[in-house]
Scaffold this motif. Structure first.
Motif, PDB file in Angstrom:
ATOM      1  N   GLY A  16     -52.586  28.261  32.780  1.00 21.22           N
ATOM      2  CA  GLY A  16     -52.909  27.400  33.915  1.00 21.22           C
ATOM      3  C   GLY A  16     -52.190  26.062  33.816  1.00 21.22           C
ATOM      4  O   GLY A  16     -51.906  25.577  32.713  1.00 21.22           O
ATOM      5  N   ASP A  17     -51.869  25.465  34.938  1.00 21.06           N
ATOM      6  CA  ASP A  17     -51.179  24.170  34.957  1.00 21.06           C
ATOM      7  C   ASP A  17     -52.127  23.048  34.558  1.00 21.06           C
ATOM      8  O   ASP A  17     -53.326  23.073  34.876  1.00 21.06           O
ATOM      9  CB  ASP A  17     -50.623  23.873  36.344  1.00 21.06           C
ATOM     10  CG  ASP A  17     -49.574  24.883  36.784  1.00 21.06           C
ATOM     11  OD1 ASP A  17     -48.993  25.550  35.892  1.00 21.06           O
ATOM     12  OD2 ASP A  17     -49.339  24.994  37.998  1.00 21.06           O
ATOM     13  N   GLY A  18     -51.563  22.067  33.867  1.00 22.03           N
ATOM     14  CA  GLY A  18     -52.329  20.864  33.586  1.00 22.03           C
ATOM     15  C   GLY A  18     -52.479  20.031  34.863  1.00 22.03           C
ATOM     16  O   GLY A  18     -51.710  20.192  35.822  1.00 22.03           O
ATOM     17  N   GLY A  38     -54.752  23.067  31.329  1.00 23.30           N
ATOM     18  CA  GLY A  38     -54.926  24.388  31.919  1.00 23.30           C
ATOM     19  C   GLY A  38     -55.392  25.394  30.873  1.00 23.30           C
ATOM     20  O   GLY A  38     -55.186  25.210  29.670  1.00 23.30           O
ATOM     21  N   GLY A  39     -56.038  26.452  31.324  1.00 25.98           N
ATOM     22  CA  GLY A  39     -56.503  27.485  30.405  1.00 25.98           C
ATOM     23  C   GLY A  39     -55.380  28.421  29.987  1.00 25.98           C
ATOM     24  O   GLY A  39     -54.366  28.553  30.685  1.00 25.98           O
ATOM     25  N   ASN A  40     -55.563  29.089  28.871  1.00 29.34           N
ATOM     26  CA  ASN A  40     -54.567  30.046  28.386  1.00 29.34           C
ATOM     27  C   ASN A  40     -54.616  31.341  29.198  1.00 29.34           C
ATOM     28  O   ASN A  40     -55.696  31.782  29.629  1.00 29.34           O
ATOM     29  CB  ASN A  40     -54.811  30.367  26.908  1.00 29.34           C
ATOM     30  CG  ASN A  40     -54.624  29.156  26.013  1.00 29.34           C
ATOM     31  OD1 ASN A  40     -53.829  28.268  26.321  1.00 29.34           O
ATOM     32  ND2 ASN A  40     -55.350  29.114  24.911  1.00 29.34           N
ATOM     33  N   GLY A  41     -53.464  31.964  29.379  1.00 31.51           N
ATOM     34  CA  GLY A  41     -53.422  33.253  30.055  1.00 31.51           C
ATOM     35  C   GLY A  41     -53.942  34.362  29.150  1.00 31.51           C
ATOM     36  O   GLY A  41     -53.943  34.248  27.922  1.00 31.51           O
ATOM     37  N   GLY A  42     -54.395  35.436  29.734  1.00 26.20           N
ATOM     38  CA  GLY A  42     -54.945  36.545  28.956  1.00 26.20           C
ATOM     39  C   GLY A  42     -53.853  37.374  28.296  1.00 26.20           C
ATOM     40  O   GLY A  42     -52.740  37.493  28.815  1.00 26.20           O
ATOM     41  N   GLY A  72     -56.135  22.988  35.072  1.00 26.53           N
ATOM     42  CA  GLY A  72     -56.975  21.928  34.527  1.00 26.53           C
ATOM     43  C   GLY A  72     -57.818  21.284  35.626  1.00 26.53           C
ATOM     44  O   GLY A  72     -57.467  21.338  36.808  1.00 26.53           O
ATOM     45  N   ARG A  73     -58.899  20.665  35.236  1.00 22.46           N
ATOM     46  CA  ARG A  73     -59.813  20.053  36.212  1.00 22.46           C
ATOM     47  C   ARG A  73     -59.881  18.548  35.990  1.00 22.46           C
ATOM     48  O   ARG A  73     -59.438  18.036  34.955  1.00 22.46           O
ATOM     49  CB  ARG A  73     -61.208  20.662  36.062  1.00 22.46           C
ATOM     50  CG  ARG A  73     -61.238  22.172  36.208  1.00 22.46           C
ATOM     51  CD  ARG A  73     -62.615  22.715  35.924  1.00 22.46           C
ATOM     52  NE  ARG A  73     -62.645  24.181  35.993  1.00 22.46           N
ATOM     53  CZ  ARG A  73     -63.702  24.915  35.704  1.00 22.46           C
ATOM     54  NH1 ARG A  73     -64.823  24.318  35.298  1.00 22.46           N
ATOM     55  NH2 ARG A  73     -63.653  26.230  35.796  1.00 22.46           N
ATOM     56  N   ASN A  74     -60.436  17.876  36.999  1.00 21.33           N
ATOM     57  CA  ASN A  74     -60.613  16.431  36.824  1.00 21.33           C
ATOM     58  C   ASN A  74     -61.771  16.174  35.856  1.00 21.33           C
ATOM     59  O   ASN A  74     -62.417  17.116  35.381  1.00 21.33           O
ATOM     60  CB  ASN A  74     -60.838  15.737  38.170  1.00 21.33           C
ATOM     61  CG  ASN A  74     -61.998  16.326  38.949  1.00 21.33           C
ATOM     62  OD1 ASN A  74     -62.807  17.068  38.395  1.00 21.33           O
ATOM     63  ND2 ASN A  74     -62.081  15.992  40.227  1.00 21.33           N
ATOM     64  N   LYS A  75     -61.997  14.915  35.585  1.00 24.23           N
ATOM     65  CA  LYS A  75     -62.991  14.497  34.599  1.00 24.23           C
ATOM     66  C   LYS A  75     -62.686  15.080  33.214  1.00 24.23           C
ATOM     67  O   LYS A  75     -63.582  15.406  32.443  1.00 24.23           O
ATOM     68  CB  LYS A  75     -64.411  14.895  35.038  1.00 24.23           C
ATOM     69  CG  LYS A  75     -64.859  14.229  36.332  1.00 24.23           C
ATOM     70  CD  LYS A  75     -66.283  14.578  36.674  1.00 24.23           C
ATOM     71  CE  LYS A  75     -66.706  13.893  37.977  1.00 24.23           C
ATOM     72  NZ  LYS A  75     -68.108  14.208  38.346  1.00 24.23           N
ATOM     73  N   GLY A  79     -59.386  23.848  31.936  1.00 24.03           N
ATOM     74  CA  GLY A  79     -59.474  25.060  32.746  1.00 24.03           C
ATOM     75  C   GLY A  79     -59.878  26.245  31.882  1.00 24.03           C
ATOM     76  O   GLY A  79     -59.547  26.308  30.687  1.00 24.03           O
ATOM     77  N   ALA A  80     -60.583  27.183  32.457  1.00 21.91           N
ATOM     78  CA  ALA A  80     -61.073  28.330  31.688  1.00 21.91           C
ATOM     79  C   ALA A  80     -59.921  29.225  31.238  1.00 21.91           C
ATOM     80  O   ALA A  80     -58.955  29.454  31.977  1.00 21.91           O
ATOM     81  CB  ALA A  80     -62.064  29.135  32.518  1.00 21.91           C
ATOM     82  N   ASN A  81     -60.022  29.731  30.001  1.00 16.28           N
ATOM     83  CA  ASN A  81     -59.064  30.731  29.527  1.00 16.28           C
ATOM     84  C   ASN A  81     -59.317  32.055  30.235  1.00 16.28           C
ATOM     85  O   ASN A  81     -60.469  32.408  30.530  1.00 16.28           O
ATOM     86  CB  ASN A  81     -59.197  30.931  28.018  1.00 16.28           C
ATOM     87  CG  ASN A  81     -58.834  29.694  27.224  1.00 16.28           C
ATOM     88  OD1 ASN A  81     -58.021  28.885  27.660  1.00 16.28           O
ATOM     89  ND2 ASN A  81     -59.434  29.538  26.059  1.00 16.28           N
ATOM     90  N   ALA A  82     -58.266  32.790  30.506  1.00 16.91           N
ATOM     91  CA  ALA A  82     -58.417  34.092  31.160  1.00 16.91           C
ATOM     92  C   ALA A  82     -58.893  35.137  30.150  1.00 16.91           C
ATOM     93  O   ALA A  82     -58.631  35.033  28.952  1.00 16.91           O
ATOM     94  CB  ALA A  82     -57.085  34.532  31.771  1.00 16.91           C
TER      95      ALA A  82
END
Length: 445
Positions: A16-18, A38-42, A72-75, A79-82
């Motif tokens: 996922g993108d930062g 960002g989260g890691n891809g599966g 990635g999210r604010n605050k 982001g969740a890993n896949a």
């Protein structure tokens, strides 16, 4: 239908993108960066399932792609890993990279897992780039692309005992007599075109798996007839039971048949010549069999005195029980399949590795010229480019500083690069300025 070879495409999920974000609470002046990673891809993971016996499923689904990680999210939230994608394969599956021919994995044990396509790492959010110099960075990274590849799956039957021999010598009949298997049986060549498995229970708390393998013909080691489709399965067996038609009813010589089959095994894989072998002298209920057996024993003794010859008749079951006990006793003295393969793999340095995937941050590079364009090649730098968000001025400046720090500017100058020359890295082209890497201009090809 039995399917023992398949070609499929696998791809790990992209990271996922930062995120570029800032704190904007009412009572927090100059809140600073708050963009999460960002989260890691599966990953695409192959897992052995002993309940599977063929590669049939891969005829209908040939593409396996894991999910990408969340942005990635604010605050400052990550982001969740896949989730990883689990692909079930039967025991005995070999995975080969289709481009390089490299063996990626050899899957033999139930529950064994191996990563076939690695998911990409998530990109860093702007909170990761905060420093004493830059307290409000407007820069983040793209997620890394997941690994993708075409792989070929080959299935080698997992059996303790493999029945080999010319077509129509009685292999299928023997398997049907000693187990609950019901192979197709007929009085014509190549009745068996796919391996059949049966469990032989001796009633003394001992049992083993026997495979009736398709009949061989001369030239099989070069792929003639069923060729390699047959021979790959013999490699997995711990004992070879060589079924020979002792009646000679089709005008064949039992000894010549035995020699030819052994030659095919040896030419395909010299290790098969060392595999323990018991000769099942079949069709002893026929009139000419006794005389042929006597001559056969004498001829084999001259070449291989260690070979055990057991006279049997699949039709009347004469000698079958004795042969099965002899097979079981021999199996008890041999290592199991996993131990046998581990010892063979240990002898080969390149086969000791189950899984290979380059994840190092090696930034080594080469420079060449394509007409008037200077071409910079580096896996590490191209990986960095895929993670860089070139729509951000700060990201471009950071990328330029990294190139300068690696010495690429100096190397280009030594190769004759001057103000205004085009520099190509991956799919991007840059305009070079002697003032330094911070002044690179770029455009996507």
């Amino acid at each position: 239908m039995f399917v023992d070879k398949a070609k499929i495409f696998v791809k790990g999920g992209n990271g996922g993108d930062g995120l570029v974000a800032f704190r904007r609470e009412l009572y927090v002046p100059e809140g600073g960066p708050a963009g999460g990673d960002g989260g890691n891809g599966g990953d695409v993971i192959f897992r052995v399932d002993e309940g599977l016996r063929t590669l049939m499923d891969f005829r209908y689904q040939k593409h396996f792609k894991a999910d990408r990680g969340e942005k990635g999210r604010n605050k400052s939230q990550h982001g969740a890993n896949a989730d990883h994608m689990i692909v079930r394969v039967p025991p005995g599956t070999i995975v080969v990279d289709d481009d390089t021919g490299e063996r990626v994995a050899d899957l033999t044990r139930h529950g064994q897992e191996v990563v076939i396509a690695k998911g990409g790492r998530g990109g860093r959010g702007n909170i990761r780039f905060k420093s004493s110099v830059n307290t409000a960075p407007a820069i983040a990274e793209n997620g890394e692309e997941g690994q993708e590849r075409w792989v070929t799956l080959e299935l080698k039957v997992m059996a303790d005992v493999g029945l080999v021999g010319f077509p129509s010598v009685g292999k299928s009949t023997l398997l049907s007599v000693v187990s609950a298997a019901q192979p197709k049986i007929g009085a014509y060549h190549f009745t068996t075109i796919t391996p059949n498995l049966g469990v032989v229970d001796l009633g003394d708390e001992r049992s083993f798996v026997m495979a009736d393998l398709p009949g061989l013909i001369e030239g099989a080691h070069t792929g003639v007839g069923l060729g390699h489709d047959f021979l790959r399965h013999v490699e997995r067996t711990r004992i070879i039971v060589h079924v020979v038609d002792m009646s000679g009813m089709e005008g064949r010589d039992p000894y010549e048949d035995w020699v030819k089959i052994n030659d095919e095994l040896r030419l395909y894989n010299p290790k098969l010549a060392e595999r323990p072998q018991i000769v099942a002298a079949n069709k002893m209920d026929m009139a000419e069999s006794e005389d042929n057996l006597s001559a056969f024993r004498d001829q084999v003794a001259e070449l291989r005195p260690d070979i055990v010859i057991m006279p049997i008749s699949s039709l009347t079951k004469q000698g079958v029980r004795e042969m099965l006990y002899r097979v079981a006793d021999l199996l008890d003295s041999l290592p199991d399949v996993s131990e046998l393969e581990e010892s063979e793999q240990a002898a080969k340095a390149d086969e000791g590795i189950v899984y290979k995937y380059e994840t190092t941050d090696d930034m080594a590079f080469t420079i060449s010229k394509d007409n008037e364009v200077f071409v910079v090649e580096s896996e590490g730098i191209e990986r960095l480019m895929r993670r860089t968000q070139f729509n951000s001025y700060e990201a471009i400046m950071r990328f330029g500083r990294i190139l300068r720090g690696l010495g690429i500017d100096d190397a280009l100058r030594k190769r004759g690069a001057k103000d205004g020359n085009t520099i190509r890295i991956g799919k991007f082209e840059f305009e070079f300025f002697e003032g330094g890497s911070d002044d690179y201009l770029y455009e996507d090809q």
